[in-house]
Write an enzyme that holds these catalytic residues in place. Structure first.
Site, PDB file in Angstrom:
ATOM      1  N   LYS A  24      32.734  68.438  70.397  1.00  0.00           N
ATOM      2  CA  LYS A  24      33.591  68.436  71.697  1.00  0.00           C
ATOM      3  C   LYS A  24      33.612  67.413  72.704  1.00  0.00           C
ATOM      4  CE  LYS A  24      34.306  70.138  76.132  1.00  0.00           C
ATOM      5  NZ  LYS A  24      35.286  69.638  76.325  1.00  0.00           N
ATOM      6  N   GLY A  41      26.013  65.362  80.287  1.00  0.00           N
ATOM      7  CA  GLY A  41      26.830  65.735  81.366  1.00  0.00           C
ATOM      8  C   GLY A  41      26.191  65.971  82.455  1.00  0.00           C
ATOM      9  N   SER A  42      26.704  66.796  83.440  1.00  0.00           N
ATOM     10  CA  SER A  42      26.232  67.052  84.722  1.00  0.00           C
ATOM     11  C   SER A  42      24.950  68.014  84.697  1.00  0.00           C
ATOM     12  CB  SER A  42      27.114  67.634  85.614  1.00  0.00           C
ATOM     13  OG  SER A  42      27.443  69.050  84.968  1.00  0.00           O
ATOM     14  N   VAL A  72      26.038  71.770  84.461  1.00  0.00           N
ATOM     15  CA  VAL A  72      26.574  72.249  83.318  1.00  0.00           C
ATOM     16  C   VAL A  72      25.278  72.378  82.028  1.00  0.00           C
ATOM     17  CG1 VAL A  72      27.977  71.984  81.002  1.00  0.00           C
ATOM     18  CG2 VAL A  72      28.903  71.639  83.458  1.00  0.00           C
ATOM     19  N   GLY A  73      24.508  71.704  82.222  1.00  0.00           N
ATOM     20  CA  GLY A  73      23.280  71.393  81.413  1.00  0.00           C
ATOM     21  C   GLY A  73      22.566  72.556  81.841  1.00  0.00           C
ATOM     22  N   GLU A 115      21.022  65.437  78.328  1.00  0.00           N
ATOM     23  CA  GLU A 115      20.868  64.077  79.228  1.00  0.00           C
ATOM     24  C   GLU A 115      21.896  64.228  80.322  1.00  0.00           C
ATOM     25  OE1 GLU A 115      18.620  62.171  78.203  1.00  0.00           O
ATOM     26  OE2 GLU A 115      18.778  62.446  75.897  1.00  0.00           O
ATOM     27  N   CYS A 163      25.233  56.970  83.971  1.00  0.00           N
ATOM     28  CA  CYS A 163      24.245  58.166  84.468  1.00  0.00           C
ATOM     29  C   CYS A 163      22.998  57.191  84.846  1.00  0.00           C
ATOM     30  CB  CYS A 163      23.714  59.234  83.268  1.00  0.00           C
ATOM     31  SG  CYS A 163      23.195  57.982  81.989  1.00  0.00           S
ATOM     32  N   GLN A 174      37.460  63.499  89.853  1.00  0.00           N
ATOM     33  CA  GLN A 174      36.257  62.432  90.160  1.00  0.00           C
ATOM     34  C   GLN A 174      36.698  61.576  91.561  1.00  0.00           C
ATOM     35  OE1 GLN A 174      33.283  62.547  88.854  1.00  0.00           O
ATOM     36  NE2 GLN A 174      33.273  60.172  88.833  1.00  0.00           N
ATOM     37  N   GLU A 187      23.977  63.449  93.569  1.00  0.00           N
ATOM     38  CA  GLU A 187      24.651  62.540  92.825  1.00  0.00           C
ATOM     39  C   GLU A 187      26.115  62.255  93.271  1.00  0.00           C
ATOM     40  OE1 GLU A 187      25.361  63.466  88.591  1.00  0.00           O
ATOM     41  OE2 GLU A 187      24.454  61.490  88.110  1.00  0.00           O
TER      42      GLU A 187
HETATM   43  P1  NAP Z   1      30.344  67.617  83.111  1.00  0.00           P
HETATM   44  O1  NAP Z   1      31.336  68.172  83.698  1.00  0.00           O
HETATM   45  O2  NAP Z   1      28.868  68.480  82.927  1.00  0.00           O
HETATM   46  O3  NAP Z   1      30.835  67.572  81.449  1.00  0.00           O
HETATM   47  C1  NAP Z   1      30.483  67.113  80.419  1.00  0.00           C
HETATM   48  C2  NAP Z   1      30.869  67.797  79.126  1.00  0.00           C
HETATM   49  O4  NAP Z   1      30.578  69.328  79.037  1.00  0.00           O
HETATM   50  C3  NAP Z   1      32.223  67.853  79.036  1.00  0.00           C
HETATM   51  O5  NAP Z   1      32.675  67.593  77.757  1.00  0.00           O
HETATM   52  C4  NAP Z   1      32.633  69.022  79.594  1.00  0.00           C
HETATM   53  O6  NAP Z   1      34.128  69.560  79.160  1.00  0.00           O
HETATM   54  C5  NAP Z   1      31.898  69.982  79.125  1.00  0.00           C
HETATM   55  N1  NAP Z   1      31.775  71.315  79.814  1.00  0.00           N
HETATM   56  C6  NAP Z   1      32.073  71.606  81.002  1.00  0.00           C
HETATM   57  N2  NAP Z   1      31.786  72.699  81.135  1.00  0.00           N
HETATM   58  C7  NAP Z   1      31.234  73.440  80.061  1.00  0.00           C
HETATM   59  C8  NAP Z   1      30.619  74.815  79.610  1.00  0.00           C
HETATM   60  N3  NAP Z   1      30.634  75.694  80.525  1.00  0.00           N
HETATM   61  N4  NAP Z   1      30.104  74.729  78.640  1.00  0.00           N
HETATM   62  C9  NAP Z   1      30.197  73.690  77.558  1.00  0.00           C
HETATM   63  N5  NAP Z   1      30.592  72.462  77.713  1.00  0.00           N
HETATM   64  C10 NAP Z   1      31.100  72.449  79.142  1.00  0.00           C
HETATM   65  O7  NAP Z   1      30.057  66.105  83.317  1.00  0.00           O
HETATM   66  P2  NAP Z   1      31.123  64.722  83.325  1.00  0.00           P
HETATM   67  O8  NAP Z   1      31.653  65.035  84.573  1.00  0.00           O
HETATM   68  O9  NAP Z   1      31.778  64.634  81.959  1.00  0.00           O
HETATM   69  O10 NAP Z   1      30.044  63.771  83.123  1.00  0.00           O
HETATM   70  C11 NAP Z   1      29.348  63.298  84.323  1.00  0.00           C
HETATM   71  C12 NAP Z   1      27.828  63.748  84.480  1.00  0.00           C
HETATM   72  O11 NAP Z   1      27.290  63.239  83.330  1.00  0.00           O
HETATM   73  C13 NAP Z   1      27.067  63.152  85.266  1.00  0.00           C
HETATM   74  O12 NAP Z   1      26.200  64.302  86.133  1.00  0.00           O
HETATM   75  C14 NAP Z   1      26.209  62.016  84.670  1.00  0.00           C
HETATM   76  O13 NAP Z   1      25.026  61.535  85.476  1.00  0.00           O
HETATM   77  C15 NAP Z   1      25.899  62.663  83.531  1.00  0.00           C
HETATM   78  N6  NAP Z   1      25.570  61.716  82.306  1.00  0.00           N
HETATM   79  C16 NAP Z   1      24.381  61.618  81.938  1.00  0.00           C
HETATM   80  C17 NAP Z   1      23.993  60.818  80.902  1.00  0.00           C
HETATM   81  C18 NAP Z   1      22.594  60.895  80.454  1.00  0.00           C
HETATM   82  O14 NAP Z   1      22.489  60.148  79.491  1.00  0.00           O
HETATM   83  N7  NAP Z   1      21.602  61.313  81.176  1.00  0.00           N
HETATM   84  C19 NAP Z   1      24.928  60.052  80.431  1.00  0.00           C
HETATM   85  C20 NAP Z   1      26.316  60.185  80.873  1.00  0.00           C
HETATM   86  C21 NAP Z   1      26.507  60.956  81.897  1.00  0.00           C
HETATM   87  P3  NAP Z   1      35.357  69.372  79.985  1.00  0.00           P
HETATM   88  O15 NAP Z   1      35.630  67.800  80.004  1.00  0.00           O
HETATM   89  O16 NAP Z   1      36.390  69.937  79.242  1.00  0.00           O
HETATM   90  O17 NAP Z   1      34.963  70.048  81.283  1.00  0.00           O
END
Ligand code: NAP
Ligand code: MG
Length: 487
Positions: free
Chosen positions: A175, A228-229, A232-233, A250, A284, A331, A381
């Site tokens: 997804k 992701g964030s 959500v994690g 992650e 990230c 964003q 962040e």
């Molecule tokens: P996000 O809002 O947490 O979304 C990440 C993914 O999760 C997207 O595919 C999103 O889908 C999905 N999602 C959202 N709500 C969900 C739910 N309730 N259940 C299951 N999946 C859900 O994060 P983002 O804005 O895409 O990315 C930015 C974040 O990622 C930042 O915090 C960044 O630091 C982190 N990040 C971490 C790493 C690492 O390796 N540590 C690498 C890259 C990014 P939708 O898009 O449809 O909402």
């Protein structure tokens, strides 16, 4: 009418059950529609999980060499599509074309590493087993794995999770993030070209909030690999805990860069530009806090501000652009709000801010100075091209401030003092520590993951990149006395 991207389930392209779609916007052109993707719901996820569960039995028993052949063909297709895919990533994510090429190259490097690693992937044997007992550890795939990826590295993160999962014999429901469905669907096309069996890899687009629960809670899904964030994690971890679904999370970061008095300032500034503003500060592992000792604070800042002024912000497809727009409206609004909050909180804006540009979601390279530990910009962040610069007394204070965070993903120090560097390596609370290298540097042989609220579960890459996707079995075999005889 714009093109409609479809889901890829059981080796076939299909619309969502509801028939609904959502627009994919180019962040360099507000209001544009690049194409439309399926707004899938629980029904579509259920179908994809069913396909993956059906495919699992055969795929898990497919010889490793055959699985490697599928992944190898996928990587060949990826290499051939480098330019086309890089363009797609830039169009839907906003990163510059050179950054997108770099993302494809990174996925190829990691993918080839995992491919080779799989040839030697085996458990331990037990030389101390008694008498005529032979004992060893054997790996088994988990089953159906859910891969949920972010938009900032839309194809690299997906590969870093999916390829190890497939190589170790699992099947995948992927997804992607809703800002970047095109690159995801394009990658599904590459899997189709690679000729993997139907159902082994499935791709379903749609809002995480609408379909996430189904993917995480379905008992057929044995693991979730999520990037992701932290917010959500945490939700995913809570849900997955209910039935012990394995997780690899992650998450976010607030990565600090420390510059000591003896540092090569030009190198430190270049590393700040690269990791602070690369992909518009949306790694990230982006550098977002800079901790300077007084002796070099002014000189470093002068050099940094001069470099910011020389950066060209604009069209991501223009080869001379240094920084593109941020990934989309939410964003943009979040970063703009964080900049306003930093000003209200008393930090001094030295450069940048929101661009006066109606065409795209542009934020300039932004530098705040005089940041203290109490300010929101120090702890929260932002995930954008915004640096929080503080002056600290010495290395003691730099380490205390760097570690004063709920996050612990990456970090960096610039110094030529070996003792100071080694102390930093020992004491920094982060999954990645860099000396005289920017905070985003990585190599696939080493783990990619964070401490504290930056990550949970076994990290990607390194040894654990494959290990996350297997169960272990200890096997004990007792031979017949005197060696036995076959019948
Ligand atoms: P996000 O809002 O947490 O979304 C990440 C993914 O999760 C997207 O595919 C999103 O889908 C999905 N999602 C959202 N709500 C969900 C739910 N309730 N259940 C299951 N999946 C859900 O994060 P983002 O804005 O895409 O990315 C930015 C974040 O990622 C930042 O915090 C960044 O630091 C982190 N990040 C971490 C790493 C690492 O390796 N540590 C690498 C890259 C990014 P939708 O898009 O449809 O909402
Ligand atoms: Mg988009």
């Amino acid at each position: 009418m714009s093109e409609i991207l479809q889901n890829y389930i059981r080796g076939a392209w299909c619309d969502s059950v509801s028939g609904e779609t959502f627009d994919n916007e180019n962040p360099a052109q507000r209001g544009s529609v690049l194409n439309r993707a399926q707004a899938s719901t629980a029904d579509d996820v259920d179908a994809a999980i069913g396909a993956a569960a059906d495919a699992f039995k055969r795929w898990s028993r497919t010889p490793v060499a055959e699985r490697q052949a599928v992944v190898s063909r996928f990587l060949d297709a990826l290499a051939s599509a480098r330019e086309e895919l890089a363009r797609i990533v830039s169009l839907e994510n906003g990163k510059t074309i050179n950054e997108s090429r770099g993302e494809v190259d990174s996925a190829l490097l990691e993918g080839r590493h995992h491919l080779q690693q799989m040839s030697l992937f085996a458990g331990d044997s037990a030389p101390r087993a008694e008498g005529n007992v032979t004992a060893w550890e054997q790996f088994h795939p988990l089953g159906v794995v859910g891969v949920i990826s972010p938009w900032n590295y839309p194809m690299n993160v997906m590969c870093r999770k999916t390829l190890p999962a497939l190589l170790t014999g699992n099947t995948v429901v992927f997804k992607p993030a809703s800002f970047t469905p095109w690159s995801a669907v394009f990658m599904a096309g590459l899997f189709q070209k690679a000729g993997g069996p139907a159902g082994v890899f499935n791709c379903v687009t749609g809002r995480g909030s609408a379909l996430g629960n189904q993917l995480i809670r379905d008992p057929r899904v044995r693991a979730i690999s999520f990037t992701g964030s932290t917010e959500v994690g945490r939700k995913i971890q809570r849900m997955a805990a209910e039935d012990f679904t394995r997780t690899q999370l992650e998450l976010g970061g607030k990565n600090a860069l420390i510059v000591l008095a003896d540092a090569d300032l030009d190198a430190a500034v270049e590393a700040t530009i690269k990791a602070g503003f690369g992909c518009s500060g949306q790694w990230c592992t982006s550098t977002s806090r800079v901790l300077l000792v007084p002796a070099i604070a002014d000189a470093y800042l002068d050099k940094l501000l001069a470099r910011c002024a020389a950066m060209r912000v604009g069209d991501p497809l223009d080869e001379s652009t240094a920084m593109g727009p941020v990934a989309g409206p939410s964003q943009f609004e979040g970063i703009a709000a964080a900049i306003a909050k930093a000003k209200e909180g008393g930090a001094t804006l030295r450069f940048g801010g929101v661009a006066e540009d109606a065409t795209g979601y542009y934020i300039l390279p932004t530098v705040f100075d005089g940041v203290t530990r109490e300010m929101s910009i120090f702890s929260e962040e932002i995930f954008g091209p915004v640096l929080a610069v503080s002056t600290v007394r010495d290395l003691d204070e730099a380490l205390a401030w760097a570690n004063d965070s709920i996050y612990g993903l990456s970090s960096s120090i610039f110094t030529n003092d070996l003792a100071a560097a080694m102390r930093y390596v020992r004491e920094i609370e982060a999954g990645m520590a860099h000396v005289n290298i920017h905070s985003g540097f990585k190599t696939p042989e080493l783990p990619f993951g964070g401490w504290k609220e930056s990550g949970f579960g076994l990290p990607e890459n390194g040894k654990t990149g494959l290990e996350f996707f297997v169960e272990r079995k200890a096997v004990y075999v007792k031979g017949q006395e005197s060696g036995g005889r076959s019948q």
